[in-house]
Design a protein around this motif. Structure first.
Motif, PDB file in Angstrom:
ATOM      1  N   PHE A  69       0.848  -1.206   0.000  1.00 43.40           N
ATOM      2  CA  PHE A  69       0.000   0.000   0.000  1.00 43.40           C
ATOM      3  C   PHE A  69       0.878   1.249   0.000  1.00 43.40           C
ATOM      4  O   PHE A  69       0.675   2.169  -0.795  1.00 43.40           O
ATOM      5  N   LEU A  70       1.847   1.281   0.911  1.00 42.93           N
ATOM      6  CA  LEU A  70       2.705   2.462   1.025  1.00 42.93           C
ATOM      7  C   LEU A  70       3.577   2.631  -0.210  1.00 42.93           C
ATOM      8  O   LEU A  70       3.785   3.747  -0.686  1.00 42.93           O
ATOM      9  N   GLU A  71       4.091   1.514  -0.739  1.00 42.60           N
ATOM     10  CA  GLU A  71       4.936   1.567  -1.937  1.00 42.60           C
ATOM     11  C   GLU A  71       4.148   2.134  -3.117  1.00 42.60           C
ATOM     12  O   GLU A  71       4.626   3.007  -3.841  1.00 42.60           O
ATOM     13  N   ARG A  72       2.918   1.640  -3.301  1.00 41.96           N
ATOM     14  CA  ARG A  72       2.106   2.079  -4.447  1.00 41.96           C
ATOM     15  C   ARG A  72       1.770   3.561  -4.342  1.00 41.96           C
ATOM     16  O   ARG A  72       1.908   4.318  -5.308  1.00 41.96           O
ATOM     17  N   LEU A  73       1.344   3.984  -3.155  1.00 39.19           N
ATOM     18  CA  LEU A  73       0.996   5.387  -2.977  1.00 39.19           C
ATOM     19  C   LEU A  73       2.219   6.284  -3.145  1.00 39.19           C
ATOM     20  O   LEU A  73       2.124   7.376  -3.704  1.00 39.19           O
ATOM     21  N   SER A  74       3.359   5.809  -2.654  1.00 39.23           N
ATOM     22  CA  SER A  74       4.598   6.567  -2.807  1.00 39.23           C
ATOM     23  C   SER A  74       4.944   6.750  -4.283  1.00 39.23           C
ATOM     24  O   SER A  74       5.309   7.830  -4.731  1.00 39.23           O
ATOM     25  N   GLN A  75       4.784   5.673  -5.059  1.00 40.35           N
ATOM     26  CA  GLN A  75       5.066   5.735  -6.499  1.00 40.35           C
ATOM     27  C   GLN A  75       4.102   6.671  -7.225  1.00 40.35           C
ATOM     28  O   GLN A  75       4.444   7.269  -8.248  1.00 40.35           O
ATOM     29  N   LEU A  76       2.882   6.804  -6.680  1.00 37.57           N
ATOM     30  CA  LEU A  76       1.878   7.686  -7.291  1.00 37.57           C
ATOM     31  C   LEU A  76       2.062   9.149  -6.872  1.00 37.57           C
ATOM     32  O   LEU A  76       1.294  10.008  -7.278  1.00 37.57           O
ATOM     33  N   GLY A  77       3.065   9.403  -6.035  1.00 38.28           N
ATOM     34  CA  GLY A  77       3.357  10.788  -5.675  1.00 38.28           C
ATOM     35  C   GLY A  77       2.802  11.246  -4.347  1.00 38.28           C
ATOM     36  O   GLY A  77       2.849  12.441  -4.037  1.00 38.28           O
ATOM     37  N   ASN A  78       2.254  10.326  -3.529  1.00 39.24           N
ATOM     38  CA  ASN A  78       1.757  10.720  -2.213  1.00 39.24           C
ATOM     39  C   ASN A  78       2.953  10.829  -1.266  1.00 39.24           C
ATOM     40  O   ASN A  78       3.514   9.829  -0.816  1.00 39.24           O
ATOM     41  N   LEU A  79       3.367  12.063  -0.957  1.00 38.22           N
ATOM     42  CA  LEU A  79       4.570  12.276  -0.170  1.00 38.22           C
ATOM     43  C   LEU A  79       4.396  11.843   1.288  1.00 38.22           C
ATOM     44  O   LEU A  79       5.363  11.477   1.947  1.00 38.22           O
ATOM     45  N   PHE A  80       3.160  11.877   1.797  1.00 40.40           N
ATOM     46  CA  PHE A  80       2.929  11.423   3.167  1.00 40.40           C
ATOM     47  C   PHE A  80       3.176   9.920   3.268  1.00 40.40           C
ATOM     48  O   PHE A  80       3.750   9.435   4.246  1.00 40.40           O
ATOM     49  N   ALA A  81       2.749   9.174   2.233  1.00 40.37           N
ATOM     50  CA  ALA A  81       3.033   7.739   2.200  1.00 40.37           C
ATOM     51  C   ALA A  81       4.529   7.492   2.068  1.00 40.37           C
ATOM     52  O   ALA A  81       5.083   6.581   2.690  1.00 40.37           O
ATOM     53  N   GLN A  82       5.194   8.318   1.273  1.00 42.63           N
ATOM     54  CA  GLN A  82       6.633   8.167   1.069  1.00 42.63           C
ATOM     55  C   GLN A  82       7.392   8.406   2.380  1.00 42.63           C
ATOM     56  O   GLN A  82       8.327   7.668   2.702  1.00 42.63           O
ATOM     57  N   VAL A  83       6.983   9.418   3.130  1.00 45.19           N
ATOM     58  CA  VAL A  83       7.640   9.704   4.412  1.00 45.19           C
ATOM     59  C   VAL A  83       7.367   8.578   5.409  1.00 45.19           C
ATOM     60  O   VAL A  83       8.265   8.142   6.135  1.00 45.19           O
ATOM     61  N   SER A  84       6.130   8.099   5.443  1.00 49.60           N
ATOM     62  CA  SER A  84       5.785   6.988   6.335  1.00 49.60           C
ATOM     63  C   SER A  84       6.620   5.754   6.001  1.00 49.60           C
ATOM     64  O   SER A  84       7.154   5.079   6.887  1.00 49.60           O
ATOM     65  N   LEU A  85       6.742   5.467   4.708  1.00 53.27           N
ATOM     66  CA  LEU A  85       7.545   4.327   4.262  1.00 53.27           C
ATOM     67  C   LEU A  85       9.011   4.522   4.651  1.00 53.27           C
ATOM     68  O   LEU A  85       9.671   3.597   5.139  1.00 53.27           O
ATOM     69  N   ALA A  86       9.523   5.730   4.449  1.00 50.10           N
ATOM     70  CA  ALA A  86      10.919   6.028   4.789  1.00 50.10           C
ATOM     71  C   ALA A  86      11.194   5.800   6.273  1.00 50.10           C
ATOM     72  O   ALA A  86      12.185   5.163   6.650  1.00 50.10           O
ATOM     73  N   GLU A  87      10.294   6.319   7.127  1.00 49.78           N
ATOM     74  CA  GLU A  87      10.471   6.173   8.574  1.00 49.78           C
ATOM     75  C   GLU A  87      10.481   4.707   8.982  1.00 49.78           C
ATOM     76  O   GLU A  87      11.285   4.289   9.827  1.00 49.78           O
ATOM     77  N   ARG A  88       9.614   3.917   8.363  1.00 48.40           N
ATOM     78  CA  ARG A  88       9.520   2.497   8.704  1.00 48.40           C
ATOM     79  C   ARG A  88      10.768   1.731   8.256  1.00 48.40           C
ATOM     80  O   ARG A  88      11.255   0.843   8.965  1.00 48.40           O
ATOM     81  N   LEU A  89      11.261   2.056   7.064  1.00 42.60           N
ATOM     82  CA  LEU A  89      12.468   1.386   6.576  1.00 42.60           C
ATOM     83  C   LEU A  89      13.670   1.737   7.439  1.00 42.60           C
ATOM     84  O   LEU A  89      14.515   0.878   7.727  1.00 42.60           O
ATOM     85  N   ILE A  90      13.766   2.985   7.868  1.00 41.12           N
ATOM     86  CA  ILE A  90      14.889   3.418   8.705  1.00 41.12           C
ATOM     87  C   ILE A  90      14.857   2.717  10.060  1.00 41.12           C
ATOM     88  O   ILE A  90      15.883   2.279  10.585  1.00 41.12           O
ATOM     89  N   GLU A  91      13.645   2.577  10.636  1.00 41.47           N
ATOM     90  CA  GLU A  91      13.509   1.998  11.974  1.00 41.47           C
ATOM     91  C   GLU A  91      13.259   0.496  11.954  1.00 41.47           C
ATOM     92  O   GLU A  91      13.334  -0.164  13.000  1.00 41.47           O
ATOM     93  N   GLY A  92      12.933  -0.067  10.768  1.00 42.19           N
ATOM     94  CA  GLY A  92      12.564  -1.476  10.703  1.00 42.19           C
ATOM     95  C   GLY A  92      11.238  -1.736  11.383  1.00 42.19           C
ATOM     96  O   GLY A  92      11.003  -2.794  11.967  1.00 42.19           O
ATOM     97  N   LYS A  93      10.335  -0.762  11.316  1.00 37.81           N
ATOM     98  CA  LYS A  93       9.038  -0.860  11.996  1.00 37.81           C
ATOM     99  C   LYS A  93       8.002  -1.498  11.073  1.00 37.81           C
ATOM    100  O   LYS A  93       7.525  -0.888  10.121  1.00 37.81           O
ATOM    101  N   GLY A  94       7.692  -2.763  11.336  1.00 37.57           N
ATOM    102  CA  GLY A  94       6.686  -3.473  10.542  1.00 37.57           C
ATOM    103  C   GLY A  94       7.217  -3.983   9.217  1.00 37.57           C
ATOM    104  O   GLY A  94       6.462  -4.541   8.422  1.00 37.57           O
ATOM    105  N   CYS A  95       8.502  -3.804   8.944  1.00 36.48           N
ATOM    106  CA  CYS A  95       9.096  -4.243   7.681  1.00 36.48           C
ATOM    107  C   CYS A  95      10.604  -4.427   7.886  1.00 36.48           C
ATOM    108  O   CYS A  95      11.169  -3.912   8.862  1.00 36.48           O
ATOM    109  N   PRO A  96      11.270  -5.130   6.980  1.00 33.91           N
ATOM    110  CA  PRO A  96      12.722  -5.297   7.114  1.00 33.91           C
ATOM    111  C   PRO A  96      13.430  -3.940   7.093  1.00 33.91           C
ATOM    112  O   PRO A  96      13.084  -3.069   6.307  1.00 33.91           O
ATOM    113  N   LYS A  97      14.420  -3.793   7.941  1.00 33.89           N
ATOM    114  CA  LYS A  97      15.150  -2.537   8.042  1.00 33.89           C
ATOM    115  C   LYS A  97      15.998  -2.293   6.800  1.00 33.89           C
ATOM    116  O   LYS A  97      16.683  -3.194   6.319  1.00 33.89           O
TER     117      LYS A  97
END
Length: 555
Positions: free
Chosen positions: A346-374
């Motif tokens: 969901f976050l990847e698709r929205l990020s690709q469509l230009g939703n910057l809030f989804a992109q920031v949420s995805l970035a934070e999760r990847l950095i922290e490994g929150k709910g996804c591989p770090k």
């Protein structure tokens, strides 16, 4: 996301001399929306539209020069364009007024701000009348004058009554009447008058307006201002649903399945929830999918649940906020641990469509490994991309990350730069963060006076938002005062703002206040009061409150 076809149409109209299209093209070029960013070309189109008298373009130029959003910051140029816009229309007056009152991008000048706000109100600008009325009643920023303030709110109500009756009588359009009724019942923007608000809602119901039926049904079920009446509330919700009102379908489905304020009825609940999803409502698809995946009041069906998740993901981006919320829920909640992959998609698709809030949420999760591989490298890359595209939340997160870095002094300089940039773009969280750090010297050179200015600016901006009906701002103010975050701790003021958000039926505020009473965070511990607010939050559909309530069911 702007489509390629829309971009081509705007370009054609702009070259044909359409000033609105010129302004839109300038904005898209400056922001990189649907096309590569081009500061020179973007500024050129905005100036061209402004030169032809387009006040929207003048206002946009003024704001961007003052904030440094897409253009180099230039207070003199920004103020010039905003004043030019203000000389021509009330929207410009209102924008200039709020900036002077708070000091956003421009030197604070309350006298000048009040002057422009009064001019906009005299032109019957609804937001100006609303804000001026509340500022005078509260004595916030302006000198208190309750009588005059109520006069502006009464005049605003008369104006909205005129509009509601006009559209109802000439267009058979009852939406303005419903809007007026809900504002009066909730005391949002207008002074609360429950009896009068109910009269307007019932008048729209009698005219056959399905939205009015849905709203009235909810108010009666929840006792939102009106005396609770489950039987009549259910009647109006069902009638609205049968007329095709999808929100009423969704409410019936969820409440019948959970037995929340309506008698539990699995057959009816499933029927109405499926109707919502079949009608193409993304939130209906997501609610149905989650119940099927977990077997929550419906027979468990992973295959069908995944089908609805996929269908929601393929839906129009009009519903991107619902998709973002679902993605975050699948990643965060323990019961959906098996569906982390779908949440990430969901976050990847929205990020690709230009939703910057989804992109920031995805970035934070990847950095922290929150709910996804770090993946710190990719997370930081996404965060930097969002920063380059002007997203202030990304600037805030990047600033905090650099300031808290133990590595290099240059990181702290860059961190302060991005934190200041986000604050200058009116991100209240960034203003508060900067104010707190300047007052405490955490990561930046201590400057208590400047820190207090940023904190006060954030509180003033949140107060204006809250006074004009923004429930999230009222909740945020409640937290600031209860925690003493950059301000003197004030329990009475904190409770006042939480109760204001609750008066507007914000379930997140009910849950947060409940948790504070239960834990004693910022407020004297009171488990009975905490459970009371948990129960209110459950009635209003806050799922986390259901989980919390189970811990305290014996109280």
């Amino acid at each position: 996301m702007v489509s390629r076809l829309e971009i081509e149409q705007i370009k054609t109209k702009a070259h044909q001399g359409d000033t609105f299209a010129m302004g839109s093209l300038g904005i898209y070029l400056l922001d990189g929306r649907g096309m590569p960013k081009n500061k020179v070309a973007g500024e050129k189109w905005l100036r061209k539209a402004s030169g032809l008298g387009d006040t929207r373009a003048m206002q946009e130029l003024g704001k961007r020069f003052l904030d440094g959003r897409g253009l180099d910051k230039n207070q003199q140029e920004g103020e010039k364009w905003l004043r030019q816009a203000a000389n021509n229309n009330s929207d410009g007056m209102f924008e200039l007024a709020t900036r002077f009152l708070i000091g956003i991008g421009i030197n604070q000048n309350i006298t000048e701000g009040e002057k422009w706000l009064r001019q906009a109100a005299q032109r019957k600008h609804s937001r100006a009348m609303n804000l001026l009325g509340h500022l005078l009643i509260e004595g916030k920023i302006l000198v208190k004058n309750k009588e005059e303030g109520r006069g502006y709110l009464q005049e605003l109500k008369s104006q909205q009554i005129y509009i509601a009756e006009l559209f109802a009588n000439t267009e058979n359009d009852y939406e303005y009447m419903v809007d007026l009724g809900t504002k009066l019942i909730e005391g949002r923007e207008l002074e609360r008058n429950i009896e009068e608000g109910e009269q307007w809602l019932r008048q729209a119901v009698e005219a056959g307006c399905s939205w009015a039926m849905s709203e009235l049904g909810e108010y009666l079920l929840l006792g939102k201002g009106l005396s609770p009446d489950r039987i009549e509330g259910e009647k109006w919700l069902r009638q609205a649903a049968e007329l095709g009102e999808t929100l009423a379908m969704y409410e019936l489905g969820e409440r019948y399945l959970d037995g929340n304020l309506l008698p539990q009825n699995m057959v009816e609940g499933e029927k109405w929830l499926r109707k919502t999803a079949d009608a193409g409502e993304v939130w209906g698809m997501i609610a149905l999918a989650k119940r099927l995946l977990l077997g929550n009041q419906l027979p468990k069906s992973i295959k069908e649940g995944e089908k609805w998740i996929q269908k929601a993901m393929e839906s129009s981006t009009v519903w991107e906020w619902e998709l973002l919320s679902c993605g975050e829920e699948l990643l965060d909640r323990d019961e959906f641990v098996a569906y982390r992959k779908e949440g990430l998609q969901f976050l990847e698709r929205l990020s690709q469509l230009g939703n910057l809030f989804a992109q920031v949420s995805l970035a934070e999760r990847l950095i922290e490994g929150k709910g996804c591989p770090k993946d710190v490298i990719r997370g930081e890359q996404l965060l930097l991309e969002a920063v380059e595209l002007g997203n202030e939340k990304a600037m805030l997160q990047l600033g905090k990350r650099l300031l808290d870095s133990p590595k290099y002094s240059q990181d702290k300089k860059a961190g302060e730069k991005w934190l200041r940039k986000a604050a200058e773009l009116q991100n209240t969280d960034a203003m508060l963060e900067l104010g707190y750090r300047l007052q405490s010297g955490q990561g930046v050179q201590r400057n208590e006076e400047e820190g207090k200015r940023w904190t006060n600016r954030a509180v003033d901006l949140l107060s204006i938002q809250a006074m004009t009906g923004k429930d999230y701002a009222a909740q945020r103010l409640g937290a600031i005062y209860l925690d003493g975050y950059g301000v003197e701790k004030n329990i009475d003021e904190g409770e006042k703002w939480y109760k204001k958000a609750i008066d507007w039926y914000r379930p997140e505020a009910m849950l947060e206040l409940a948790q504070r009473f239960l834990t004693g965070q910022g407020i004297p511990q009171n488990k009975i009061e905490g459970v009371k607010w948990l129960k209110h939050a459950v009635k209003h559909g806050e799922q986390q409150a259901v989980i919390e309530l189970k811990k305290y069911h014996s109280i």
